[in-house]
Design a protein around this motif. Structure first.
Motif, PDB file in Angstrom:
ATOM      1  N   TYR A 327      38.356  -7.050  -3.598  1.00  0.00           N
ATOM      2  CA  TYR A 327      38.499  -7.876  -2.404  1.00  0.00           C
ATOM      3  C   TYR A 327      39.969  -7.838  -2.012  1.00  0.00           C
ATOM      4  CZ  TYR A 327      36.788 -11.531   0.736  1.00  0.00           C
ATOM      5  OH  TYR A 327      36.381 -12.255   1.839  1.00  0.00           O
ATOM      6  N   ILE A 328      40.263  -6.989  -1.058  1.00  0.00           N
ATOM      7  CA  ILE A 328      41.636  -6.579  -0.768  1.00  0.00           C
ATOM      8  C   ILE A 328      42.219  -7.404   0.376  1.00  0.00           C
ATOM      9  CG2 ILE A 328      43.086  -4.643  -0.070  1.00  0.00           C
ATOM     10  CD1 ILE A 328      40.879  -2.809  -1.311  1.00  0.00           C
ATOM     11  N   GLY A 329      43.335  -8.045   0.108  1.00  0.00           N
ATOM     12  CA  GLY A 329      43.999  -8.843   1.128  1.00  0.00           C
ATOM     13  C   GLY A 329      44.731  -7.975   2.134  1.00  0.00           C
ATOM     14  N   CYS A 330      44.557  -8.310   3.427  1.00  0.00           N
ATOM     15  CA  CYS A 330      45.191  -7.499   4.480  1.00  0.00           C
ATOM     16  C   CYS A 330      45.902  -8.366   5.509  1.00  0.00           C
ATOM     17  CB  CYS A 330      44.148  -6.607   5.161  1.00  0.00           C
ATOM     18  SG  CYS A 330      42.740  -7.497   5.874  1.00  0.00           S
ATOM     19  N   ALA A 331      46.394  -9.529   5.087  1.00  0.00           N
ATOM     20  CA  ALA A 331      47.021 -10.472   6.020  1.00  0.00           C
ATOM     21  C   ALA A 331      48.198  -9.848   6.768  1.00  0.00           C
ATOM     22  CB  ALA A 331      47.478 -11.718   5.262  1.00  0.00           C
ATOM     23  N   SER A 332      48.962  -9.002   6.085  1.00  0.00           N
ATOM     24  CA  SER A 332      50.160  -8.438   6.728  1.00  0.00           C
ATOM     25  C   SER A 332      49.829  -7.403   7.795  1.00  0.00           C
ATOM     26  CB  SER A 332      51.074  -7.814   5.677  1.00  0.00           C
ATOM     27  OG  SER A 332      50.498  -6.637   5.150  1.00  0.00           O
ATOM     28  N   LEU A 333      48.553  -6.978   7.860  1.00  0.00           N
ATOM     29  CA  LEU A 333      48.167  -6.016   8.902  1.00  0.00           C
ATOM     30  C   LEU A 333      47.726  -6.698  10.194  1.00  0.00           C
ATOM     31  CD1 LEU A 333      46.071  -3.395   6.870  1.00  0.00           C
ATOM     32  CD2 LEU A 333      48.534  -3.421   7.343  1.00  0.00           C
TER      33      LEU A 333
END
Length: 400
Positions: A327-333
């Protein structure tokens, strides 16, 4: 003229199936896509299980069984619970269905009244809220943050319980997060539940044997024996034995609930395929060597993916404690733009970009109730996973 009932209007298709179908559609057009949308082991079903099914078919075990399952398969399930989980159930406390999803569906159908609430710790399995809504209930999402290991806390649980709360769903190891609850974690939740006798507990333990870093799996039923008369322990052979297509799930619970679920089954699908039930007996009672081998392979794949994602600037991934997902976090994208100038407004847009430009199929976190993340399955070979990570890295590097 409408052919569709109003109850279906609130239900969405499975997001993981949708991601896989999108990948297949691109493949049909000749596009090289890696499909990491579905959670399905890539190992063959162990040979002794297949041989048992073949022998059962040749011996004429091709007729209807009891709706709840044959006596043999229910005895095998009861034995598994005693042997592996320290749970004392008889065959009469067991029901077998066409996968763990049907177990859950039948349990909800048997118990929900319109407006009843089910507490779903997020991130949750994509089908939980849709089944609740389809059967007239109301999903209550409780966001369990990454900083807390994606686990439900007693404080969050207490706050979520209301006068219409009917069910609490637990899933451990969790899909999609891989979160595992310790015995102390479960006992703390049990202390809250003890104060609310109207709440039933559904503990989905389908990934029980896929647990990493020498952790010990503890069933909710073992940690909270005083709540046995309110607990439904759900499991199945799909994940641990690489038997997804055999479609056999099972559960143990209070006799009145099990009886009601059996009635529903008798009036819907009649019973589970008799050959698949024979295979399940062999899986549960036979050699367990392959289960351990599968687990070791899944842990090696977990390690590969965690190491690879950590090297990608802009993504985060706490090591999953079990199951076979990342479950990969991608908030910075979020808020940035693709090379074509498209803004990545949310994790759905991120997953779409990774599919169309990175040629990797994933499932957006919005489908699991907690954003911004995307889920990939790690239940495929290390070679495929390494290539997928390389593609994700290349795609993320192009985001401005």
């Amino acid at each position: 003229m409408s052919y569709i009932s109003s109850r279906l209007s609130v239900v969405r298709p499975s997001a993981s199936m949708a991601a896989s179908q999108a990948a297949k559609a691109l493949r049909a057009k000749g596009v090289d896509v890696i499909d990491l949308g579905l959670g399905e082991p890539d190992f063959p079903t162990p040979a002794h299980i297949i041989e048992a099914a073949y022998a059962a078919a040749k011996a004429g075990q091709t007729l209807y069984t009891a709706a709840a399952g044959s006596p043999e398969v229910r005895e095998a399930v009861a034995g598994k619970f005693r042997r592996e989980n320290g749970l004392d159930y008889t065959a009469d406390d067991i029901v077998v269905a066409n996968g763990a999803k049907q177990i859950i569906f039948n349990a909800l159908m048997a118990t929900l009244e319109p407006g009843d609430e089910a507490i779903l710790p997020a991130p949750y399995f994509v089908s939980y809220p849709e089944m609740v809504k389809l059967l007239g209930g109301t999903p209550v999402t409780v966001e369990c943050r990454e900083s807390g290991g994606f686990r439900l806390t007693p404080e969050l649980l207490e706050k979520a319980i209301g006068p219409r709360t009917k069910w609490l769903f637990l899933n451990m190891p969790g899909n999609p997060s891989g979160a595992v609850y310790s015995a102390d974690d479960l006992k703390a939740l049990g202390a809250v539940l003890a104060r609310h006798p109207q709440v039933l507990i559904l503990s989905d333990e389908i990934y029980e044997h896929i647990i990493f870093d020498n952790r010990e799996f503890v069933s909710f039923g073992k940690a909270c024996p005083d709540l046995k008369d309110r607990s439904l322990i759900v499991n199945g052979v799909a994940k641990a034995y690489a038997m997804t297509g055999w479609r056999v799930g099972y559960a143990a619970g209070p006799a009145p609930l099990v009886k009601a679920m059996s009635i529903i089954q008798s009036q819907s699908v009649t019973s589970v395929c008799s050959i698949a039930q024979a295979a399940t007996v062999a899986a549960l009672n036979g050699p367990q060597d392959e289960v351990a081998r599968f687990r070791d392979a899944f842990e090696a794949r977990r390690n590969l993916v965690v190491d690879g994602i950590r090297r990608i600037n802009g993504l985060t991934l706490p090591p999953p404690e079990g199951a076979f997902y990342a479950y990969i976090g991608c908030a910075s994208l979020i808020g940035r733009r693709t090379p074509k100038g498209v803004m990545l407004e949310d994790d759905t847009a991120v997953a779409t970009y990774l599919l169309n430009e990175g040629r990797v199929a994933s499932v957006p976190g919005t489908a699991y109730g907690l954003s911004p993340y995307f889920r990939i399955s790690t239940a495929t070979s290390e070679e495929v996973l390494a290539e997928a990570i390389a593609r994700i890295n290349a795609a993320v590097a192009q985001v401005e």
